[in-house]
Structures are given as structure tokens and as C-alpha cells.
Motif scaffolding. Structure first.
Motif, PDB file in Angstrom:
ATOM      1  N   MET A   1       0.326  14.728  11.021  1.00 44.46           N
ATOM      2  CA  MET A   1      -0.860  13.899  11.070  1.00 44.46           C
ATOM      3  C   MET A   1      -1.906  14.549  11.969  1.00 44.46           C
ATOM      4  SD  MET A   1       0.521  10.034  11.373  1.00 44.46           S
ATOM      5  CE  MET A   1       0.381   9.196   9.839  1.00 44.46           C
ATOM      6  N   MET A  60      -5.740   8.277  15.170  1.00 45.65           N
ATOM      7  CA  MET A  60      -5.626   9.217  14.055  1.00 45.65           C
ATOM      8  C   MET A  60      -6.880   9.143  13.189  1.00 45.65           C
ATOM      9  SD  MET A  60      -2.627  10.537  14.236  1.00 45.65           S
ATOM     10  CE  MET A  60      -1.051  10.277  14.985  1.00 45.65           C
ATOM     11  N   ASP A  62      -6.919   8.599  10.159  1.00 48.19           N
ATOM     12  CA  ASP A  62      -6.730   7.423   9.304  1.00 48.19           C
ATOM     13  C   ASP A  62      -7.301   6.157   9.935  1.00 48.19           C
ATOM     14  OD1 ASP A  62      -5.516   8.905   7.338  1.00 48.19           O
ATOM     15  OD2 ASP A  62      -3.477   8.252   7.811  1.00 48.19           O
ATOM     16  N   ASP A  63      -7.246   6.054  11.258  1.00 47.28           N
ATOM     17  CA  ASP A  63      -7.803   4.882  11.942  1.00 47.28           C
ATOM     18  C   ASP A  63      -9.316   4.821  11.744  1.00 47.28           C
ATOM     19  OD1 ASP A  63      -5.318   3.954  13.025  1.00 47.28           O
ATOM     20  OD2 ASP A  63      -5.472   5.484  14.580  1.00 47.28           O
ATOM     21  N   LEU A  65     -10.927   6.078   9.229  1.00 46.67           N
ATOM     22  CA  LEU A  65     -11.129   5.717   7.824  1.00 46.67           C
ATOM     23  C   LEU A  65     -10.957   4.214   7.607  1.00 46.67           C
ATOM     24  CD1 LEU A  65      -9.233   8.671   6.111  1.00 46.67           C
ATOM     25  CD2 LEU A  65     -11.702   8.423   6.440  1.00 46.67           C
ATOM     26  N   CYS A  66      -9.968   3.633   8.266  1.00 48.02           N
ATOM     27  CA  CYS A  66      -9.732   2.185   8.154  1.00 48.02           C
ATOM     28  C   CYS A  66     -10.883   1.392   8.754  1.00 48.02           C
ATOM     29  CB  CYS A  66      -8.419   1.815   8.842  1.00 48.02           C
ATOM     30  SG  CYS A  66      -6.960   2.393   7.962  1.00 48.02           S
ATOM     31  N   LYS A  69     -13.785   1.483   6.339  1.00 51.18           N
ATOM     32  CA  LYS A  69     -13.534   0.552   5.230  1.00 51.18           C
ATOM     33  C   LYS A  69     -13.806  -0.890   5.664  1.00 51.18           C
ATOM     34  CE  LYS A  69     -10.128  -0.651   1.746  1.00 51.18           C
ATOM     35  NZ  LYS A  69      -8.794  -0.388   1.197  1.00 51.18           N
TER      36      LYS A  69
END
Length: 80
Positions: A1, A60, A62-63, A65-66, A69
């Protein structure tokens, strides 16, 4: 990651902008930190650190990106 680099004295301009934008967008949306955590799936601990102006070492990509969103924006908008 992939992890973000941790903050500190050498925190980049982009990281400062990201932290500021997360805070501003959360307030503009009228969301509590707890509510944003539930909407985005980003941990409350990470959001609390961002609110204190610190980029958590656990954060991360991904955080981010979340969060984008949850704010209904493009991820790059959080860095502008």
C-alpha cells in the motif's frame, strides 16, 4: 500500500493545502468529524489528526480517495 509522507517541519505545500481543504469542505458541508468518518470510511483517528493540522503516518492514498468521494469532488481538487 502507498502511504503519504508524515508531516513535520518539512511538510510540503500540497499536504498543507490538502489538510486545509478537508477541513474547509467538512465545515462547508456541515459535517461533524464523526459523520465524515462514517460517510467516507476514513477512521475517526485520522480525521482528528487532520483537524489538528497533522498528516497521520497511517493515512493511505485510499483515504484521500474516500474523502474525495464523500465530498463529491475529484481527488486532485483536495490538493488545489
Amino acid at each position: 500500500m502507498i502511504k503519504f509522507c508524515s508531516g513535520g517541519a518539512d511538510m510540503t505545500k500540497d499536504v498543507k493545502i490538502f489538510i486545509s481543504n478537508v477541513h474547509q469542505r467538512r465545515e462547508m458541508a456541515g459535517l461533524s468529524i464523526t459523520r465524515l468518518s462514517k460517510l467516507s470510511g476514513v477512521s475517526l483517528k485520522i480525521l482528528e489528526e487532520l483537524e489538528r493540522g497533522v498528516l497521520p503516518k497511517e493515512m493511505m492514498v485510499d483515504d484521500a480517495l474516500c474523502l474525495a468521494k464523500a465530498f463529491q469532488c475529484k481527488p486532485e481538487e483536495l490538493f488545489q
